[in-house]
Enzyme design. Structure first.
Site, PDB file in Angstrom:
ATOM      1  N   ARG A 120       0.811  -1.223   0.000  1.00 46.28           N
ATOM      2  CA  ARG A 120       0.000   0.000   0.000  1.00 46.28           C
ATOM      3  C   ARG A 120       0.842   1.270   0.000  1.00 46.28           C
ATOM      4  NH1 ARG A 120      -3.282  -3.852   2.537  1.00 46.28           N
ATOM      5  NH2 ARG A 120      -2.252  -3.624   4.546  1.00 46.28           N
ATOM      6  N   GLU A 157       1.780  -7.534  13.360  1.00 46.12           N
ATOM      7  CA  GLU A 157       0.589  -7.955  14.094  1.00 46.12           C
ATOM      8  C   GLU A 157      -0.025  -9.220  13.500  1.00 46.12           C
ATOM      9  OE1 GLU A 157      -0.648  -4.411  11.460  1.00 46.12           O
ATOM     10  OE2 GLU A 157       1.143  -5.215  12.431  1.00 46.12           O
TER      11      GLU A 157
END
Length: 268
Positions: A120, A157
């Site tokens: 991204r 994460e």
């Protein structure tokens, strides 16, 4: 009588230079006074302009609140709140506002290049680089680019990752590099990018993201959450600043899920 008038005229002429000097002095005082007023007005205007720019940079400020409306969250990859940048990418005015804010911030700070993180960061980085007329550098997953160096494995994460790569000729010693991604949580991906810049002799001016999850900055031990602060310190990069335009404090737009929605997120 003629001699008396002539003497009077000569006396008048002797006062002309003094009158002229007095007049000039008065004019100079007027100009100085006007100059002070103009200078004060200019200083005030410049201060107001700077203050306006600072508002754009403020995390969770008015601009951030407007943008946050276009960052819905989904239950995705087992995460209750996965923030989807597809929301603002579908709104050209909002997307442009984000690019303008970042370009304004880093135009003032001063950089040599923009490094975007796969994937991204490849969406956000190029328009920022173009706005600043600076080179864009890709930081990709291993095995995607020739003539590259690798970082070590890192944790996110979502789990462990194999590392990032950058082409070795894209960063020179002393280059001031801006690292761009959409979101920072644990800081694992950013730390990988920082290590690549440092390996090539560059300096990371800042790691910049649209969203910063503050809950990972330095959570208490009992929370069980990874600490970005401790990670950066362990890797001797605690001096590298991280900046996010929006935090989770104002990201409260829950996506409307269609009937039968399934969390089909895959590791990537």
């Amino acid at each position: 009588a003629m001699r008396s008038k002539k003497n009077l005229f000569n006396r008048f002429l002797s006062f002309v230079p003094i009158l002229t000097l007095l007049s000039l002095g008065s004019i100079q005082q007027d100009i100085a006074a006007q100059g002070s007023t103009i200078s004060a007005e200019t200083t005030t205007t410049m201060a107001e302009t700077c203050e306006d720019k600072k508002k754009e940079y403020h995390q969770d400020g008015e601009d951030a609140k407007q943008i946050a409306k276009y960052l819905p969250y989904f239950p995705f990859k087992g995460i209750p709140r996965f923030y989807d940048i597809g929301g603002f990418l579908a709104e050209p005015e909002i997307f442009q506002k984000i690019i303008d804010i970042f370009a304004s911030r880093y135009g003032e700070i001063g950089i040599d290049s923009v490094a975007g993180l796969d994937a991204r960061g490849f969406i956000l980085g190029p328009p920022i680089a173009l706005a600043l007329k600076k080179p864009f550098i890709m930081m990709r997953k291993k095995g995607k680019m020739p003539n590259s160096i690798d970082s070590e494995e890192y944790n996110t994460e979502y789990g462990k990752r194999s590392g990032m790569t950058v082409q070795r000729d894209k960063i020179k010693k002393g280059d001031r590099v801006l690292v761009i991604d959409d979101l920072v949580a644990t800081g694992g991906t950013l730390s990988s990018a920082v290590s690549l810049v440092h390996a090539l002799g560059g300096t990371v001016v800042e790691c910049a993201c649209v969203v910063e999850l503050k809950m990972f900055i330095d959570p208490p031990e009992e929370s069980g959450l990874p600490s970005r602060t401790k990670l950066f310190k362990a890797q001797k990069m605690e001096h590298v600043p991280v900046w996010g335009l929006i935090s989770e404090d104002i990201l409260d737009v829950e996506a409307k899920l269609p009937e039968g929605y399934v969390d089909d997120g895959e590791e990537h």
